[in-house]
Write an enzyme that holds these catalytic residues in place. Sequence first.
Site, PDB file in Angstrom:
ATOM      1  CD  GLU A  46      -8.417   3.004   8.501  1.00 19.31           C
ATOM      2  OE1 GLU A  46      -8.036   4.164   8.752  1.00 19.31           O
ATOM      3  OE2 GLU A  46      -7.670   2.008   8.519  1.00 19.31           O
ATOM      4  CE  LYS A  54      -2.059   8.008  15.193  1.00 18.78           C
ATOM      5  NZ  LYS A  54      -1.906   7.570  13.823  1.00 18.78           N
ATOM      6  N   GLY A  87       0.489   4.410  -0.507  1.00 19.53           N
ATOM      7  CA  GLY A  87      -0.321   5.635  -0.557  1.00 19.53           C
ATOM      8  C   GLY A  87       0.284   6.718   0.317  1.00 19.53           C
ATOM      9  CB  ALA A  88      -1.380   9.281   2.433  1.00 18.36           C
ATOM     10  CG  LEU A  89       0.769   5.802   6.899  1.00 16.40           C
ATOM     11  CD1 LEU A  89       0.331   7.181   7.361  1.00 16.40           C
ATOM     12  CD2 LEU A  89      -0.045   4.721   7.595  1.00 16.40           C
ATOM     13  CG  ASN A 141      -6.977   8.156  15.250  1.00 13.14           C
ATOM     14  OD1 ASN A 141      -6.884   9.172  14.569  1.00 13.14           O
ATOM     15  ND2 ASN A 141      -6.032   7.233  15.277  1.00 13.14           N
ATOM     16  CB  SER A 148      -7.432   9.270   7.387  1.00  8.51           C
ATOM     17  OG  SER A 148      -7.780   8.521   8.539  1.00  8.51           O
ATOM     18  N   GLY A 150       0.833  -1.202   0.000  1.00  8.72           N
ATOM     19  CA  GLY A 150       0.000   0.000   0.000  1.00  8.72           C
ATOM     20  C   GLY A 150       0.861   1.242   0.000  1.00  8.72           C
ATOM     21  CG  ASN A 171     -10.400   9.469  12.402  1.00  3.96           C
ATOM     22  OD1 ASN A 171     -10.160   9.545  11.207  1.00  3.96           O
ATOM     23  ND2 ASN A 171      -9.442   9.378  13.305  1.00  3.96           N
TER      24      ASN A 171
END
Lengths: 305, 305
Positions: free
Chosen positions: B268, B186, B11-13, B190, B256, B9, B194
């Site tokens: 998610e 975290k 992507g952004a990360l 989040n 995100s 993956g 989120n």
Amino acid sequence: MTLKYAIIGAGALGGYYGGRLAQAGSDVHFLFNTDYTYVCDNGFRVDSVSGNFHLSKLNAYNSTSAMPVCDVVLVCLKTTNNHLLPELLKPILHANTLVVLVQNGLGLEESLERHLPDIQLAGGLAFICSNKIGPGHIRHLDLGKLVLGAHKMNQPEVLQQVCRDFQQAGVPCQMSDDLYFSRWQKLVWNVPFNGLTVVLNTTTDRIMANHSSRELAFELMLEVVAAANQCGVKLEESFARKMLDMTAGMTPYAPSMKLDFDFKRPMEIEAIYSNPVSKAAEAGFAMKQVAMLEKQLRFIQAQLA
Amino acid sequence: MTLKYAIIGAGALGGYYGGRLAQAGSDVHFLFNTDYTYVCDNGFRVDSVSGNFHLSKLNAYNSTSAMPVCDVVLVCLKTTNNHLLPELLKPILHANTLVVLVQNGLGLEESLERHLPDIQLAGGLAFICSNKIGPGHIRHLDLGKLVLGAHKMNQPEVLQQVCRDFQQAGVPCQMSDDLYFSRWQKLVWNVPFNGLTVVLNTTTDRIMANHSSRELAFELMLEVVAAANQCGVKLEESFARKMLDMTAGMTPYAPSMKLDFDFKRPMEIEAIYSNPVSKAAEAGFAMKQVAMLEKQLRFIQAQLA
């Protein structure tokens, strides 16, 4: 006993119920806001599943100071305008005028009483789907029952007469033995569906069609039932189940708070959310989910401004 | 010890962190999805507050079956794709390959372990603001710290080497003694931000600017802290206060999940909401407000489909 009626707020609710009384021959005086001039020129129209009617001549006012003193005042404003009531009511009250708050939520009578301690006071709950669709023009879509209950009255026969006047005007009207029971009972539906249709920007049918939101609506109902019981109001959990099943059978519906949201009007957060949450807290019960919905609605309201 | 890396993956990360390793000379193999052809032709670009770079030649693949067996696999997919992992990983694992789930939420390692019981497994938490802004093009806006922690490993020195490789590539990287503590910690940020930015369709700054939503965010944080403690993870309430103050100082930010919502992608919900709610319930704690947010998000997700 012939009663002289004032209708404060001749919108979807007051226009319909006051209109029915006037049509049936009662002496009814209507306070209008923006529609005043239109109604003076064109009269007042109600399209109703129970039969259409048009009032070509009616007692219309744009200020209570121009209105006569009345025996019964039906307050059909949004509760978000209730801070205006003490001043609005003064010109039309005599010593025994009965004020009936035909509004949803809790704490309304108590709040008005603080400003007008000697007032005769009752409450009403309208089980009706109606909208104002234009100036002086109401559409009554479904239901229509009115439930009336005493808050503090010297003359119970006046409220009974109001009930009979409505019945004679074709409005299914009944007396409640316990206004607070009836107010909490109505919240069982109003709390989940007013708030969730706004926060989730949707309609009742979609909430019912999705497993998560239907479950959440039911949890909110159960929290209202639990809070009511904690406040000494003996609601049954089976009533919540009944309301859920009833909603499943309803046609897609946007509750009044959703319409207020859509039209960027003030929402009745205080009466329907904050006051029940406060009353439950006073009784030692934390309405965690309802309070969360309240906070979400307050955020959304602030963004509309 | 020289490690061969796979980035699942990019992507952004994964694009940012894998890109940093490759730029610093590590042997890195990237799995791309839709960007594969573009990256083969044009290379990979990172615009970063820590210094821009462009990888004109990189080991790009569009299938793990074309990739070499690797020593370390950094999984940087959205958790909504984790059901694909058992099949995706098989071609690139040797007996001691360390798989690092650089993802938010709970229950991720446990879930993968059920499918691949003999795997060496660690987790990572990325404290970074980065977005994919075009094919093979990442923008790193702010922060960048990576925290790594063991789940089940025979060779702890491998994860330590990963940490050193990142540090040498200019990525602030640190080891966590307790991956679950770090994952719960975290979630304190989040969970409120989120979900609320999606349900209230807004950004962090607006949530912080409104009294009701800021209070709600803080209550959600406290519920996460309480749940963590009930699960034996010793988070302090003062950490919630610290996160709230930190958010007040942030520039307007769409987490995100809000971007997933805006672009109608899967959110998610499972990892960030359902799994913590389940773990807390197993420990005898009802996350009432977080579960309410979860249900609202599930409704919203269903409407996006």
